[in-house]
Design a protein around this motif. Sequence first.
Motif, PDB file in Angstrom:
ATOM      1  N   VAL A  12       0.831  -1.198   0.000  1.00 27.96           N
ATOM      2  CA  VAL A  12       0.000   0.000   0.000  1.00 27.96           C
ATOM      3  C   VAL A  12       0.869   1.252   0.000  1.00 27.96           C
ATOM      4  CG1 VAL A  12      -1.691   1.305   1.350  1.00 27.96           C
ATOM      5  CG2 VAL A  12      -1.974  -1.150   1.036  1.00 27.96           C
ATOM      6  N   LEU A  13       1.940   1.247   0.779  1.00 29.14           N
ATOM      7  CA  LEU A  13       2.823   2.412   0.838  1.00 29.14           C
ATOM      8  C   LEU A  13       3.528   2.644  -0.498  1.00 29.14           C
ATOM      9  CD1 LEU A  13       4.183   4.619   2.624  1.00 29.14           C
ATOM     10  CD2 LEU A  13       6.005   2.948   2.986  1.00 29.14           C
ATOM     11  N   LEU A  14       4.130   1.603  -1.053  1.00 32.42           N
ATOM     12  CA  LEU A  14       4.883   1.761  -2.298  1.00 32.42           C
ATOM     13  C   LEU A  14       3.978   2.111  -3.475  1.00 32.42           C
ATOM     14  CD1 LEU A  14       7.340  -1.248  -1.880  1.00 32.42           C
ATOM     15  CD2 LEU A  14       7.922   1.183  -1.768  1.00 32.42           C
ATOM     16  N   PHE A  15       2.907   1.336  -3.654  1.00 33.59           N
ATOM     17  CA  PHE A  15       2.029   1.605  -4.786  1.00 33.59           C
ATOM     18  C   PHE A  15       1.189   2.862  -4.571  1.00 33.59           C
ATOM     19  CE2 PHE A  15       2.500  -3.061  -5.703  1.00 33.59           C
ATOM     20  CZ  PHE A  15       3.213  -2.881  -6.885  1.00 33.59           C
ATOM     21  N   GLY A  16       0.808   3.152  -3.340  1.00 31.87           N
ATOM     22  CA  GLY A  16       0.059   4.377  -3.065  1.00 31.87           C
ATOM     23  C   GLY A  16       0.877   5.622  -3.373  1.00 31.87           C
ATOM     24  N   ALA A  17       2.138   5.610  -2.946  1.00 32.90           N
ATOM     25  CA  ALA A  17       3.014   6.751  -3.244  1.00 32.90           C
ATOM     26  C   ALA A  17       3.254   6.871  -4.751  1.00 32.90           C
ATOM     27  CB  ALA A  17       4.334   6.599  -2.500  1.00 32.90           C
ATOM     28  N   ALA A  18       3.419   5.730  -5.425  1.00 29.60           N
ATOM     29  CA  ALA A  18       3.612   5.766  -6.878  1.00 29.60           C
ATOM     30  C   ALA A  18       2.364   6.289  -7.584  1.00 29.60           C
ATOM     31  CB  ALA A  18       3.975   4.374  -7.392  1.00 29.60           C
ATOM     32  N   ALA A  19       1.173   5.926  -7.077  1.00 31.79           N
ATOM     33  CA  ALA A  19      -0.067   6.427  -7.679  1.00 31.79           C
ATOM     34  C   ALA A  19      -0.185   7.938  -7.514  1.00 31.79           C
ATOM     35  CB  ALA A  19      -1.275   5.716  -7.060  1.00 31.79           C
ATOM     36  N   VAL A  32       0.633  15.811 -24.499  1.00 31.06           N
ATOM     37  CA  VAL A  32      -0.483  14.889 -24.307  1.00 31.06           C
ATOM     38  C   VAL A  32       0.036  13.467 -24.066  1.00 31.06           C
ATOM     39  CG1 VAL A  32      -2.514  13.882 -25.423  1.00 31.06           C
ATOM     40  CG2 VAL A  32      -2.042  16.317 -25.671  1.00 31.06           C
ATOM     41  N   ALA A  33       1.080  13.077 -24.807  1.00 31.60           N
ATOM     42  CA  ALA A  33       1.640  11.731 -24.634  1.00 31.60           C
ATOM     43  C   ALA A  33       2.210  11.552 -23.229  1.00 31.60           C
ATOM     44  CB  ALA A  33       2.714  11.477 -25.679  1.00 31.60           C
ATOM     45  N   ALA A  34       2.858  12.581 -22.716  1.00 30.93           N
ATOM     46  CA  ALA A  34       3.402  12.497 -21.360  1.00 30.93           C
ATOM     47  C   ALA A  34       2.283  12.433 -20.325  1.00 30.93           C
ATOM     48  CB  ALA A  34       4.304  13.692 -21.088  1.00 30.93           C
ATOM     49  N   ARG A  35       1.179  13.131 -20.572  1.00 31.08           N
ATOM     50  CA  ARG A  35       0.030  13.049 -19.665  1.00 31.08           C
ATOM     51  C   ARG A  35      -0.582  11.652 -19.677  1.00 31.08           C
ATOM     52  NH1 ARG A  35      -1.311  18.619 -21.507  1.00 31.08           N
ATOM     53  NH2 ARG A  35      -0.736  19.920 -19.741  1.00 31.08           N
ATOM     54  N   ILE A  36      -0.664  11.056 -20.850  1.00 27.21           N
ATOM     55  CA  ILE A  36      -1.212   9.705 -20.957  1.00 27.21           C
ATOM     56  C   ILE A  36      -0.305   8.713 -20.242  1.00 27.21           C
ATOM     57  CG2 ILE A  36      -1.708   7.839 -22.595  1.00 27.21           C
ATOM     58  CD1 ILE A  36      -2.702  10.018 -24.523  1.00 27.21           C
ATOM     59  N   ASP A  37       1.010   8.855 -20.418  1.00 33.05           N
ATOM     60  CA  ASP A  37       1.950   7.965 -19.726  1.00 33.05           C
ATOM     61  C   ASP A  37       1.849   8.118 -18.219  1.00 33.05           C
ATOM     62  OD1 ASP A  37       2.851   6.964 -22.105  1.00 33.05           O
ATOM     63  OD2 ASP A  37       4.650   8.233 -22.173  1.00 33.05           O
ATOM     64  N   ALA A  38       1.735   9.350 -17.743  1.00 36.89           N
ATOM     65  CA  ALA A  38       1.621   9.584 -16.306  1.00 36.89           C
ATOM     66  C   ALA A  38       0.313   9.017 -15.765  1.00 36.89           C
ATOM     67  CB  ALA A  38       1.717  11.086 -16.012  1.00 36.89           C
ATOM     68  N   ALA A  39      -0.773   9.193 -16.512  1.00 36.78           N
ATOM     69  CA  ALA A  39      -2.058   8.639 -16.074  1.00 36.78           C
ATOM     70  C   ALA A  39      -2.015   7.114 -16.053  1.00 36.78           C
ATOM     71  CB  ALA A  39      -3.179   9.121 -16.999  1.00 36.78           C
ATOM     72  N   ALA A  40      -1.371   6.518 -17.064  1.00 36.91           N
ATOM     73  CA  ALA A  40      -1.254   5.056 -17.099  1.00 36.91           C
ATOM     74  C   ALA A  40      -0.454   4.548 -15.907  1.00 36.91           C
ATOM     75  CB  ALA A  40      -0.609   4.615 -18.408  1.00 36.91           C
ATOM     76  N   ALA A  41       0.630   5.232 -15.575  1.00 36.90           N
ATOM     77  CA  ALA A  41       1.435   4.823 -14.421  1.00 36.90           C
ATOM     78  C   ALA A  41       0.637   4.973 -13.129  1.00 36.90           C
ATOM     79  CB  ALA A  41       2.715   5.649 -14.356  1.00 36.90           C
ATOM     80  N   GLY A  42      -0.128   6.043 -13.006  1.00 35.47           N
ATOM     81  CA  GLY A  42      -0.951   6.240 -11.818  1.00 35.47           C
ATOM     82  C   GLY A  42      -2.049   5.206 -11.696  1.00 35.47           C
ATOM     83  N   ILE A  43      -2.679   4.869 -12.815  1.00 36.03           N
ATOM     84  CA  ILE A  43      -3.754   3.865 -12.799  1.00 36.03           C
ATOM     85  C   ILE A  43      -3.203   2.499 -12.431  1.00 36.03           C
ATOM     86  CG2 ILE A  43      -5.334   2.594 -14.314  1.00 36.03           C
ATOM     87  CD1 ILE A  43      -5.842   5.285 -15.745  1.00 36.03           C
ATOM     88  N   LEU A  44      -2.051   2.140 -13.011  1.00 39.18           N
ATOM     89  CA  LEU A  44      -1.446   0.842 -12.696  1.00 39.18           C
ATOM     90  C   LEU A  44      -1.055   0.768 -11.226  1.00 39.18           C
ATOM     91  CD1 LEU A  44      -0.520  -1.860 -13.903  1.00 39.18           C
ATOM     92  CD2 LEU A  44       1.707  -0.803 -14.245  1.00 39.18           C
ATOM     93  N   ALA A  45      -0.461   1.827 -10.701  1.00 41.95           N
ATOM     94  CA  ALA A  45      -0.068   1.828  -9.295  1.00 41.95           C
ATOM     95  C   ALA A  45      -1.288   1.787  -8.373  1.00 41.95           C
ATOM     96  CB  ALA A  45       0.786   3.066  -8.991  1.00 41.95           C
ATOM     97  N   GLY A 178       7.567  -2.235  -5.322  1.00 43.42           N
ATOM     98  CA  GLY A 178       6.285  -2.817  -4.957  1.00 43.42           C
ATOM     99  C   GLY A 178       6.045  -4.138  -5.664  1.00 43.42           C
ATOM    100  N   LEU A 179       6.407  -4.200  -6.946  1.00 41.90           N
ATOM    101  CA  LEU A 179       6.269  -5.461  -7.671  1.00 41.90           C
ATOM    102  C   LEU A 179       7.207  -6.525  -7.120  1.00 41.90           C
ATOM    103  CD1 LEU A 179       5.743  -4.456 -11.389  1.00 41.90           C
ATOM    104  CD2 LEU A 179       4.199  -5.728  -9.920  1.00 41.90           C
ATOM    105  N   ALA A 180       8.390  -6.115  -6.677  1.00 44.25           N
ATOM    106  CA  ALA A 180       9.313  -7.084  -6.080  1.00 44.25           C
ATOM    107  C   ALA A 180       8.710  -7.678  -4.814  1.00 44.25           C
ATOM    108  CB  ALA A 180      10.653  -6.417  -5.776  1.00 44.25           C
ATOM    109  N   VAL A 181       8.109  -6.829  -3.982  1.00 45.72           N
ATOM    110  CA  VAL A 181       7.464  -7.327  -2.754  1.00 45.72           C
ATOM    111  C   VAL A 181       6.287  -8.228  -3.103  1.00 45.72           C
ATOM    112  CG1 VAL A 181       6.160  -6.607  -0.707  1.00 45.72           C
ATOM    113  CG2 VAL A 181       8.237  -5.380  -1.344  1.00 45.72           C
ATOM    114  N   ALA A 182       5.491  -7.817  -4.078  1.00 50.26           N
ATOM    115  CA  ALA A 182       4.310  -8.614  -4.443  1.00 50.26           C
ATOM    116  C   ALA A 182       4.708  -9.959  -5.039  1.00 50.26           C
ATOM    117  CB  ALA A 182       3.453  -7.828  -5.444  1.00 50.26           C
TER     118      ALA A 182
END
Length: 187
Positions: A12-19, A32-45, A178-182
Amino acid sequence: MFRGSFVVGALVLLFGAAAVLGFGAIFRAKSVAARIDAAAAGILAAAMAAVGLGWAPLGVIPLGAATGVVFLLSVVRIVYQGPRAAGAAGAGRWSAIYGAAVAALSGWVLLSASSGAGSVSDHPGHQLGIILADIMGAILMLFAATGWLLGTFAMPAESKSHAVPRLKGVREALVAAGLAVALYAIS
């Protein structure tokens, strides 16, 4: 599936902070591409934080859809790089391949967490090959987290490479850790 308080807290700490960093990067992005990449990273986290909270068995379809969309965005970035110079397109392609690999690993963690809602011994992935693959994936993600932090904060001034922007480097390091822990927890 994640029953240990240390594991749940770390996820929760690692993925929450990443989100938070991912969604915050949407406002700082210049294209726009950078916004999409940032949103994708936030959604995944955020999806992986929900998995850490134990919502995988109940929300496997929406969490899987979110992970799938992020994976598809990475695949689109791999295939279509746009009119860039050859060096910039090559760097963007490797970044997209890394993003697709992270999304695929996140999908595996989601699938494992949702199917292992009962006893840990009932988990279908508890076979030697899968356990070893999960542990090797955890080790690789630890190396990835270390690499992101080194690329962000330890880039020598005389290096020809460019340092990774701090928010992106920290966000990606948090996701990799976070993925390493999971992956370790599901092994």
